[in-house]
Design a protein around this motif. Structure first.
Motif: not given
Length: 579
Positions: A286-291, A281-282, A311-317
């Protein structure tokens, strides 16, 4: 036969070899464990039981001594059961069962320790007397396949059953098919070898349909062997291997506690997004470790082509992530020019399935070529192909020579790859020198042919080539079909059809252009013979283009080709992948 009123003492056979006639009390006999109808048929009929109760067993049963000293009936199971039932009823009425007629028997002393022979004799008796079914024969063959007997005995078993040795050995797997699959196999006339191969593929309706169609194409082709069947079996094996690899990676991710999503063939507009497309948000990467630490929607997917974990975000919105500048631009452009995700998905899936099918067909092609090269003589057409290649200037041939790759040629010749363990910069300059020096002179043609077709397989028939079939590709497939009775795979037939259709369209287009040119020439002649707008004479030829520098031979590896040698020939007949 009159019934005796005084019970006789129980006696037993006295011989130790050959065949001995003896009459047993029903209580002295059991059903032999290797009676092939053991527990597999209905009880004796009412008519048989009535006859035995009235006059006893009239036809001798087959008996042999068991390991525990008892006597087992391997022929005549229902006659024995009827006699034992009559004895039980007599006992219930207060009569001594020993006063009943005894059971006549032929005691086979030679079968005392021959379970396999006993099983076969039991089957043969029922074949002639009661029409044993194919299922009965399969069960007997399965038991025989499990027995540890010499090869000569096993060959005799196969001959008695009227099947090949390969079918007898395959009976174990064939018998393990489900009852539904056995029924399907019967409807399509699968033999035991085919049933065993189907069992190894997992059985099931989908593979049954594909194999049945292949069997039908083999029958229609009139060619020897089962080329279509082999193509489909190999294709299914490769598909299953790919799926197993993908599932293994997915299982590892699940075991690590990750949410695993299906691989989307187009990321644009999807709820799940690779972390490479997103920022915090800043506005930070985005790294996998941070995410994994900050987002509950942390997950992964697996690229089915490369098995790469993404590696993904399954609901990024919902998680408030921001798109990268590049991805934001893609979203904006997509909004102006909408893209059908389903169409893109279908296109990517078709490409992946096409690659898998092409590789499976290559496996079968190389096996056919290897067998042909191992034969004493090569067809004249093979020599012609070798000569045309070496005397010509085909780009793929010079590319192959420059690359120094030897794994396919080594496989076709059935020898170890001379470049195994070497990188592409360390390949031997004369890799087959030892083979050439030690090999028979009569095999020179075979070695040269192997080298030529290895080049074709590596460059003309590479994975990336199938979407745009070439004349060289089609000519090569027709050559294999006509010269070696090779059965084309479905993907190969499709490639030929695509090429021929395109060729017809091109010819048609060329014909239209020629007609237009003829029309313009007539118009120019009527207008005074003037040519173009500069007034050139119609008969004056245009200047020839300047000679272009010859294209340098490419020595780089084919895109996507495996690094260095890929496999050494072993007893399993593995085929090195190409591409």
């Amino acid at each position: 036969m009159a019934r005796t009123k005084v019970a006789e003492p129980i006696a037993e056979p006295t011989q130790t070899s050959g065949i001995e006639y003896f009459e047993f009390l029903a209580s002295q006999l059991i059903v032999d464990p290797f009676n092939h109808r053991q527990g597999n048929v209905a009880p004796p009929s009412k008519q048989l039981k009535a006859s035995v109760a009235e006059v006893g067993v009239r036809e001798a049963v087959g008996v042999r001594r068991q390991a525990d000293g008892t006597w087992g009936v391997f022929k005549g199971r229902r006659r024995l059961l009827a006699a034992q039932e009559a004895a039980e009823k007599a006992k219930a009425k207060g009569l001594d069962p020993r006063t009943l007629p005894r059971v006549p028997a032929l005691v086979h002393h030679d079968l005392t320790d021959a379970d396999d022979e006993t099983l076969l004799f039991s089957l043969l008796e029922n074949q002639f007397r009661e029409n044993a079914t194919r299922e009965d024969e399969l069960q007997v063959a399965e038991q025989l396949a499990l027995m540890d007997v010499p090869e000569t005995r096993r060959r005799r078993h196969a001959k008695i059953l009227g099947v090949s040795l390969a079918e007898l050995k395959a009976a174990k797997g064939a018998a393990q098919l489900s009852e539904e699959d056995k029924r399907r196999a019967k409807t399509s006339d699968f033999d035991w070898v085919e049933m065993d191969q189907w069992k190894r593929l997992g059985g099931g309706f989908e593979s049954f349909q594909r194999l049945t169609r292949a069997k039908e194409r083999d029958a229609r082709s009139g060619k020897p062997g089962n080329g279509e069947w082999r193509q489909v079996v190999q294709a299914i094996r490769d598909e299953q291997a790919e799926e197993q690899k993908q599932q293994a990676v997915r299982d590892e991710l699940l075991a690590a506690g990750l949410s695993v999503v299906s691989f989307p063939w187009r990321w644009l507009g999807h709820d799940a997004q690779p972390l490479a497309h997103l920022l915090t948000s800043l506005g930070k990467p985005l790294t996998a470790e941070v995410h994994a630490q900050v987002c509950p929607s942390h997950g992964a997917t697996v690229d089915p082509d490369t098995l790469e974990v993404i590696y993904v975000c399954t609901d990024w919105h919902a998680q408030g992530h921001r798109p990268t500048e590049e991805y934001a631009r893609e979203l904006e452009e997509a909004g102006k020019t909408p893209v059908d995700p389903e169409a893109e998905k279908a296109k990517a899936k078709a490409k992946r399935e096409g690659n898998t099918a092409w590789r499976s067909a290559r496996t079968v092609r190389l096996e056919v070529l290897r067998a042909a090269i191992a034969e004493k003589n090569l067809p004249e057409a093979a020599d012609a192909l070798t000569e045309r290649t070496v005397m010509g200037y085909a780009k793929w041939w010079f590319k192959s020579v420059a690359s120094g790759r030897t794994e396919v040629a080594a496989f076709l010749l059935g020898v170890p790859d001379p470049n195994e363990g070497r990188s592409q910069w360390e390949r031997a300059e004369d890799p087959f020198a030892e083979l050439i020096a030690a090999g028979p002179k009569t095999r020179r043609r075979h070695r040269q042919f192997a080298r030529v077709v290895a080049a074709i397989e590596t460059y003309v028939m590479a994975d990336k080539e199938w979407p745009e079939p070439t004349e060289e590709m089609v000519t090569y497939l027709r050559f294999l079909e006509e010269t070696f009775d090779y059965s084309l795979a479905e993907c190969e037939r499709r490639g030929i059809a695509v090429y021929e259709a395109k060729t017809k369209q091109d010819d048609k287009a060329d014909g239209s252009e020629s007609a237009d040119a003829d029309g313009r020439a007539d118009d120019e002649a009527e207008s005074g013979g003037q040519g173009g707008p500069d007034g050139e004479a119609a008969g004056e030829s245009a200047p020839e283009p300047e000679a272009q520098p010859a294209e340098e031979n490419e020595v780089d590896e084919v895109a996507g080709a495996p690094e260095g040698p890929e496999v050494e020939q072993d007893s399993t007949g593995g085929v090195p992948p190409q591409g």
